[in-house]
Design an enzyme around this catalytic site. Structure first.
Site, PDB file in Angstrom:
ATOM      1  N   LEU A 162      -3.623 -24.073   3.022  1.00  0.00           N
ATOM      2  CA  LEU A 162      -2.201 -23.928   2.730  1.00  0.00           C
ATOM      3  C   LEU A 162      -1.500 -25.159   3.284  1.00  0.00           C
ATOM      4  CD1 LEU A 162      -1.538 -20.197   3.769  1.00  0.00           C
ATOM      5  CD2 LEU A 162      -1.889 -21.087   1.459  1.00  0.00           C
ATOM      6  N   ASP A 163      -0.436 -25.580   2.619  1.00  0.00           N
ATOM      7  CA  ASP A 163       0.354 -26.689   3.142  1.00  0.00           C
ATOM      8  C   ASP A 163       0.880 -26.345   4.525  1.00  0.00           C
ATOM      9  OD1 ASP A 163       0.007 -27.986   0.729  1.00  0.00           O
ATOM     10  OD2 ASP A 163       1.916 -27.289  -0.103  1.00  0.00           O
ATOM     11  N   LYS A 164       1.186 -27.364   5.290  1.00  0.00           N
ATOM     12  CA  LYS A 164       1.701 -27.174   6.651  1.00  0.00           C
ATOM     13  C   LYS A 164       2.860 -26.183   6.685  1.00  0.00           C
ATOM     14  CE  LYS A 164       4.163 -29.648  10.331  1.00  0.00           C
ATOM     15  NZ  LYS A 164       4.699 -30.957  10.779  1.00  0.00           N
ATOM     16  N   THR A 166       3.800 -23.970   4.402  1.00  0.00           N
ATOM     17  CA  THR A 166       3.598 -22.722   3.669  1.00  0.00           C
ATOM     18  C   THR A 166       2.950 -21.717   4.612  1.00  0.00           C
ATOM     19  OG1 THR A 166       3.329 -23.856   1.542  1.00  0.00           O
ATOM     20  CG2 THR A 166       2.429 -21.637   1.717  1.00  0.00           C
ATOM     21  N   ARG A 267       4.480 -25.606  -5.987  1.00  0.00           N
ATOM     22  CA  ARG A 267       5.656 -26.454  -5.775  1.00  0.00           C
ATOM     23  C   ARG A 267       5.875 -27.385  -6.965  1.00  0.00           C
ATOM     24  NH1 ARG A 267       4.184 -29.087  -0.162  1.00  0.00           N
ATOM     25  NH2 ARG A 267       6.273 -30.012  -0.375  1.00  0.00           N
TER      26      ARG A 267
END
Length: 338
Positions: A162-164, A166, A267
């Protein structure tokens, strides 16, 4: 087997992570002399053949850091040609990369754990894997501290990210058999991942949309991803289903279902259809409703247990910042049950 919705603060495991190629915490000085057979070689090639126990990438970092001397003078050019009889001196210092894979106390949520896997509830702001700018304090460091078994699997058992900024659910493998099975399941699209997102703009009512558009590096900005032609060098197939949950004239709340797992997929696809996520400055969103990070949460994760064969499903409610944002626009919205 244990299951909990609490937060753990992992205590460091007193072990050693041996990557097999980087030096330990102490500096080591090596002196090499260029042989007649190496006359005319590039400096980086001469170094690689002289200290074969270290990776070429690590030696490149030493050059860039000014830790290599050629005949008593610092040399940072990998392409510098060497001559027979030249003396090379290397100071083998640990790099940030060499120290990244170490246990550290990192707080994260645990939704499920048994002897084969761990389902993490990642908070927003936590980086998943060490990378430039974040060589410590990552989820990987916390996993290594959480249990010694993570020392024995590549990437501490991380099979997706997961993105930082998110938040939400991730599955992590505790041993190689489980890891390989999970990787195969993700590749076969047998792992169901659903997200909840708050985005700019009115959705236009309770309708579903599917975005089937390839994603690759943005040709105008290499730090972003973008919808690109599938035939482009970086383009990869990407498909996301979006389901309207609630909204008003300014904001929409949607459920997002991934069919592929491209970098920044939700996104990028939301921005592509004119609905950038709240506070997602990279893709055109702006801070709103008190949110200062992209309004995206991995709310549901479902898959077949790689060892037992049991069907598993985990749900995570949106965290406090998104819940507060929802409360602010709730009086003026139309909605259906999330």
């Amino acid at each position: 087997m244990k299951q909990t919705d609490g937060i753990i603060s992992a205590t460091p495991f007193d072990g050693v992570v041996d990557e097999g190629e980087e030096p330990g915490p102490e500096s080591d000085i090596r002196t090499l002399q260029v042989s007649p057979e190496q006359h005319g070689e590039r400096l980086d090639k001469a170094l690689a053949s002289g200290v074969t126990e270290f990776s070429r990438n690590y030696l490149q970092q030493l050059l860039e850091s000014g830790l290599v001397q050629l005949n008593g003078r610092v040399c940072t050019k990998p392409s510098q040609k060497v001559r027979a009889g030249d003396v090379l001196i290397l100071e083998l210092k640990p790099t940030p990369q060499s120290q990244a894979f170490k246990p550290e106390p990192v707080a994260f949520g645990v939704a499920f754990e048994d002897e084969h896997l761990l389902v993490v509830n990642k908070p927003a702001g936590l980086v998943v894997h060490p990378a430039p700018g974040n060589w410590s304090g990552t989820l990987l460091n916390g996993l290594l501290a959480h249990a010694p078994c993570f020392l024995n699997v590549p990437r501490a058992g991380i099979v997706h990210r997961l993105d930082k900024d998110t938040s939400g659910l991730m599955v992590v493998a505790k041993h190689r058999e489980a890891m390989d099975a999970l990787v195969r399941a993700i590749a076969a699209r047998e792992v169901s991942r659903q997200y909840l997102a708050l985005a700019h703009g009115a959705w236009g009512g309770p309708q579903k949309r599917t975005v089937d558009a390839a994603i690759g590096r943005d040709p105008r900005n290499r730090l972003r991803m973008a919808v690109v032609d599938l035939a482009s060098q970086s383009g990869k197939e990407a498909r996301t289903d979006f389901e309207w949950v609630a909204g008003n004239t300014d904001t929409c709340y949607v459920r997002c279902i991934l069919h592929t797992g491209r970098t920044h997929q939700i996104r990028v696809h939301m921005a592509h259809i004119g609905h950038p996520l709240l506070a997602d400055a990279v893709y055109g969103g702006t801070a709103s409703l008190g949110l200062v990070r992209q309004a995206l949460h991995a709310t549901r994760l479902a898959f077949v247990h790689p060892i037992t064969g049991d069907a598993l499903q985990f749900d995570s409610p949106v965290p406090a910042d998104m819940a507060q944002a929802l409360a602010q626009f709730a009086p003026a919205l139309q909605s259906r049950k999330a």
